[in-house]
Design a protein around this motif. Structure first.
Motif, PDB file in Angstrom:
ATOM      1  N   THR A 279      10.784  10.777   6.458  1.00  0.00           N
ATOM      2  CA  THR A 279       9.484  10.391   7.024  1.00  0.00           C
ATOM      3  C   THR A 279       8.775  11.680   7.415  1.00  0.00           C
ATOM      4  O   THR A 279       9.380  12.575   7.996  1.00  0.00           O
ATOM      5  CB  THR A 279       9.688   9.492   8.251  1.00  0.00           C
ATOM      6  OG1 THR A 279      10.278   8.264   7.822  1.00  0.00           O
ATOM      7  CG2 THR A 279       8.354   9.199   8.935  1.00  0.00           C
ATOM      8  N   THR A 280       7.493  11.759   7.093  1.00  0.00           N
ATOM      9  CA  THR A 280       6.797  13.028   7.299  1.00  0.00           C
ATOM     10  C   THR A 280       5.298  12.804   7.458  1.00  0.00           C
ATOM     11  O   THR A 280       4.803  11.694   7.231  1.00  0.00           O
ATOM     12  CB  THR A 280       7.107  13.989   6.125  1.00  0.00           C
ATOM     13  OG1 THR A 280       6.566  15.284   6.414  1.00  0.00           O
ATOM     14  CG2 THR A 280       6.518  13.491   4.818  1.00  0.00           C
ATOM     15  N   ILE A 281       4.612  13.850   7.882  1.00  0.00           N
ATOM     16  CA  ILE A 281       3.153  13.803   7.962  1.00  0.00           C
ATOM     17  C   ILE A 281       2.600  14.426   6.676  1.00  0.00           C
ATOM     18  O   ILE A 281       2.880  15.582   6.369  1.00  0.00           O
ATOM     19  CB  ILE A 281       2.637  14.581   9.196  1.00  0.00           C
ATOM     20  CG1 ILE A 281       3.294  14.062  10.480  1.00  0.00           C
ATOM     21  CG2 ILE A 281       1.108  14.489   9.278  1.00  0.00           C
ATOM     22  CD1 ILE A 281       3.070  12.597  10.792  1.00  0.00           C
ATOM     23  N   HIS A 282       1.856  13.630   5.942  1.00  0.00           N
ATOM     24  CA  HIS A 282       1.307  14.109   4.674  1.00  0.00           C
ATOM     25  C   HIS A 282       0.098  14.990   4.904  1.00  0.00           C
ATOM     26  O   HIS A 282      -0.863  14.590   5.544  1.00  0.00           O
ATOM     27  CB  HIS A 282       0.897  12.930   3.786  1.00  0.00           C
ATOM     28  CG  HIS A 282       0.211  13.362   2.517  1.00  0.00           C
ATOM     29  ND1 HIS A 282       0.899  13.693   1.383  1.00  0.00           N
ATOM     30  CD2 HIS A 282      -1.102  13.567   2.237  1.00  0.00           C
ATOM     31  CE1 HIS A 282       0.046  14.060   0.440  1.00  0.00           C
ATOM     32  NE2 HIS A 282      -1.175  13.995   0.936  1.00  0.00           N
ATOM     33  N   GLN A 283       0.148  16.197   4.374  1.00  0.00           N
ATOM     34  CA  GLN A 283      -1.019  17.072   4.370  1.00  0.00           C
ATOM     35  C   GLN A 283      -1.654  17.045   2.984  1.00  0.00           C
ATOM     36  O   GLN A 283      -0.944  17.116   1.980  1.00  0.00           O
ATOM     37  CB  GLN A 283      -0.600  18.521   4.604  1.00  0.00           C
ATOM     38  CG  GLN A 283      -0.276  18.871   6.009  1.00  0.00           C
ATOM     39  CD  GLN A 283      -0.577  20.349   6.254  1.00  0.00           C
ATOM     40  OE1 GLN A 283      -1.721  20.770   6.149  1.00  0.00           O
ATOM     41  NE2 GLN A 283       0.438  21.104   6.565  1.00  0.00           N
ATOM     42  N   PRO A 284      -2.980  17.026   2.902  1.00  0.00           N
ATOM     43  CA  PRO A 284      -3.651  17.046   1.597  1.00  0.00           C
ATOM     44  C   PRO A 284      -3.737  18.487   1.086  1.00  0.00           C
ATOM     45  O   PRO A 284      -4.819  19.055   0.959  1.00  0.00           O
ATOM     46  CB  PRO A 284      -5.034  16.477   1.923  1.00  0.00           C
ATOM     47  CG  PRO A 284      -5.276  16.874   3.349  1.00  0.00           C
ATOM     48  CD  PRO A 284      -3.926  16.933   4.021  1.00  0.00           C
ATOM     49  N   THR A 285      -2.576  19.052   0.768  1.00  0.00           N
ATOM     50  CA  THR A 285      -2.487  20.490   0.498  1.00  0.00           C
ATOM     51  C   THR A 285      -3.298  20.914  -0.722  1.00  0.00           C
ATOM     52  O   THR A 285      -4.083  21.868  -0.669  1.00  0.00           O
ATOM     53  CB  THR A 285      -1.008  20.872   0.282  1.00  0.00           C
ATOM     54  OG1 THR A 285      -0.230  20.204   1.289  1.00  0.00           O
ATOM     55  CG2 THR A 285      -0.799  22.358   0.392  1.00  0.00           C
ATOM     56  N   TYR A 286      -3.094  20.192  -1.823  1.00  0.00           N
ATOM     57  CA  TYR A 286      -3.823  20.511  -3.056  1.00  0.00           C
ATOM     58  C   TYR A 286      -5.334  20.373  -2.827  1.00  0.00           C
ATOM     59  O   TYR A 286      -6.114  21.240  -3.228  1.00  0.00           O
ATOM     60  CB  TYR A 286      -3.345  19.557  -4.158  1.00  0.00           C
ATOM     61  CG  TYR A 286      -4.007  19.761  -5.496  1.00  0.00           C
ATOM     62  CD1 TYR A 286      -3.604  20.786  -6.339  1.00  0.00           C
ATOM     63  CD2 TYR A 286      -5.039  18.915  -5.921  1.00  0.00           C
ATOM     64  CE1 TYR A 286      -4.207  20.971  -7.576  1.00  0.00           C
ATOM     65  CE2 TYR A 286      -5.646  19.091  -7.152  1.00  0.00           C
ATOM     66  CZ  TYR A 286      -5.224  20.120  -7.974  1.00  0.00           C
ATOM     67  OH  TYR A 286      -5.829  20.297  -9.199  1.00  0.00           O
ATOM     68  N   GLU A 287      -5.728  19.315  -2.148  1.00  0.00           N
ATOM     69  CA  GLU A 287      -7.149  19.070  -1.866  1.00  0.00           C
ATOM     70  C   GLU A 287      -7.737  20.179  -0.984  1.00  0.00           C
ATOM     71  O   GLU A 287      -8.899  20.548  -1.141  1.00  0.00           O
ATOM     72  CB  GLU A 287      -7.336  17.713  -1.179  1.00  0.00           C
ATOM     73  CG  GLU A 287      -7.033  16.497  -2.057  1.00  0.00           C
ATOM     74  CD  GLU A 287      -5.545  16.222  -2.229  1.00  0.00           C
ATOM     75  OE1 GLU A 287      -4.717  16.874  -1.551  1.00  0.00           O
ATOM     76  OE2 GLU A 287      -5.194  15.358  -3.064  1.00  0.00           O
ATOM     77  N   MET A 288      -6.923  20.686  -0.064  1.00  0.00           N
ATOM     78  CA  MET A 288      -7.395  21.780   0.786  1.00  0.00           C
ATOM     79  C   MET A 288      -7.723  23.015  -0.060  1.00  0.00           C
ATOM     80  O   MET A 288      -8.741  23.689   0.154  1.00  0.00           O
ATOM     81  CB  MET A 288      -6.340  22.132   1.845  1.00  0.00           C
ATOM     82  CG  MET A 288      -6.321  21.177   3.026  1.00  0.00           C
ATOM     83  SD  MET A 288      -4.770  21.265   3.975  1.00  0.00           S
ATOM     84  CE  MET A 288      -4.801  22.960   4.521  1.00  0.00           C
TER      85      MET A 288
END
Lengths: 327, 327
Positions: A279-288
């Motif tokens: 379980t984790t917090i999803h970051q929109p890394t690619y979108e960033m």
């Protein structure tokens, strides 16, 4: 005899690159150094070669990308987002790994400018943001951002709170937070908001400082289980550290999620691969990365921006390392 | 009226970039296109602007790096090795992700040359190696190499054999090989040598084609267990695929390594993080990047090389997904 940049450098006791930085107002130069260079220029009556300077200043389609470390699994997706968007827009990426070291950051920024980059995208600890000010090209900070500069980042205040909320709602009562380096704003924000939520809800917690690597996560997990053996919930500063905690828990025969719940941060590929899945917090890394690329090109083209602080949303991805998990 | 490069392009029915490529003998141009451009040049009596050409040709400290995909966990360590060594030597990296697409490869190489790169390091499927020949700067291929060009690669013939040998010595009798894309030489070599070893030792095996991603690994793992339920050993084409196999095995209640042994390839961080930890073939990925950087700088400086084909050794890293494992 013509006075050259080398003569100025010798007189001022600095390198030719430093003189160039002062002349072009590019890169970070200590105030004392700047003064020494200006005095040498006046003393020697140096006239910068205008032809060389105009050549030096010709435009390119190059954007500099300054990252802490491409082998940290968070950054490849960010770099790919930057590169895909810039490729679409006809630009190219020149990149460097700084390991968060201020000298390396300065060095990369200087040489990127020498190679005629027309903009910079940088992820730099906030103590070093000075290196990004007063450059002669636009700068966008990404992930490790600062309020003084254009920035693209994820909503870590919500992210930290979501992680804490999940463990509290899943009935954890003895929580340990593995806190990442606080010089990096994303890690500061998520730690602050997680612990604020715990305090507001009268849940006791401890914290340990931890680097962002699997190796350090493993070390800190050992200390954690030795020091606080009755821990029932762990908020890790990223997924690599959470994976290390899971590894150590399995080794000690601690059952996840029955006896211990673990939550990570980032939602990198690893979080899906480990067992139990994380379980984790999803970051929109690619979108960033994409957004940062869009923003730098708008700044270069002097287009109007809706905002210079672009905050992207995060969400919780529930898997099997917490109870009532998804998938 | 002066004839410009645009007039030539129009006459030949191609882009100005293509005319430039023909004039500078840079980048790949189809023979028909080259002929059309030369005919247009003769017909219009075009004289290239020598000033522009000399500007165009001025040297830089830029090296182009062409990779399939930085988000494939194999490549960040390679890119970091390239970048660290070039940083030491005073060079900078301009990079692009090609997804193994020949058009993108050509596009990157062209624009890198337009940005005055003085050398290229490339990882390109062997069917596309034509795009790397006849460039006006030195080229080093890395990982995905070709015999016609300078190359840095790991010893995949030994790697494939080591993987097969390990499973045979650990008493596997029904082996499935998950075979990666055969256009990439490293994947071809390791598959050939693994299956050759199995044949020589009269061990029966099947194989399935598989992409290099966790997602495809998962899909192929499901097919594999459905199709060959009595499999007792799996040779995966890389660690991501091996991790997907482990995941599917755990889901089906298959005990690793008791009932099923699994071996990966690469020794990326993930192989240590999964549970059970993964036996794998270690590639000196970071070192390959360093070596490729060293080699390109030597070629640029016209230094003598001991060899233009630098093969680095691999070794087996035994962990807990095979019997008699290490750690």
């Amino acid at each position: 005899m013509t006075v050259t940049i080398k003569d100025v450098a010798k007189e001022a006791g600095v390198s030719a690159a430093t003189v160039s930085r002062v002349l072009n107002n590019s890169g970070y130069v200590y105030e004392d150094t700047r003064k020494a260079v200006m005095e040498a220029i006046n003393h020697l009556q140096y006239k910068p070669n205008e032809v060389a300077r105009s050549l030096y200043k010709r435009t390119s389609k190059l954007i500099g990308l300054v990252l802490p470390d491409i082998t940290n699994p968070f950054f490849p997706a960010l770099a790919r987002g930057v590169e895909d968007k810039l490729q679409q827009l006809g630009y190219r990426v020149i990149f460097g790994n700084t390991d968060g070291d201020a000298t390396k950051e300065m060095d990369y920024i200087d040489t990127f400018l020498q190679h005629n980059v027309v903009g910079l995208i940088a992820s730099v600890d906030r103590l070093h943001h000075e290196v990004l000010t007063n450059l002669r090209v636009p700068v966008v900070t990404v992930d490790r951002t600062t309020e003084e500069l254009p920035a693209v980042y994820a909503d870590h205040k919500s992210g930290g709170r979501l992680a804490a909320e999940k463990l509290v709602r899943s009935a954890c009562e003895k929580i340990v937070v593995l806190r990442g380096p606080q010089d990096a704003k994303p890690l500061y924000d998520r730690f602050q908001s997680a612990t604020q939520y715990l305090s507001e809800n009268n849940v006791s917690f401890h914290y340990l400082d931890c680097q962002l690597s699997f190796e350090d996560g493993r070390q800190k997990a050992k200390e954690l289980f030795d020091q606080f053996p009755d821990t029932d919930g762990i908020i890790a500063c990223n997924d690599l550290v959470a994976a290390a905690v899971l590894h150590e828990a399995v080794t000690r025969g601690i059952s996840v999620p029955t006896d211990l719940q673990v939550i990570g941060y980032d939602n990198i590929t690893i979080s899906e691969i480990v067992h139990p899945s994380l379980t984790t917090i999803h970051q929109p890394t690619y979108e960033m990365g994409m957004k940062a690329a869009e923003m730098i090109i708008k700044l270069i083209s002097k287009e109007k921006l809706n905002t210079i602080h672009e905050q992207l949303p995060v969400f919780i991805k529930e898997r099997n390392s917490t109870v009532n998990g998804g998938i």
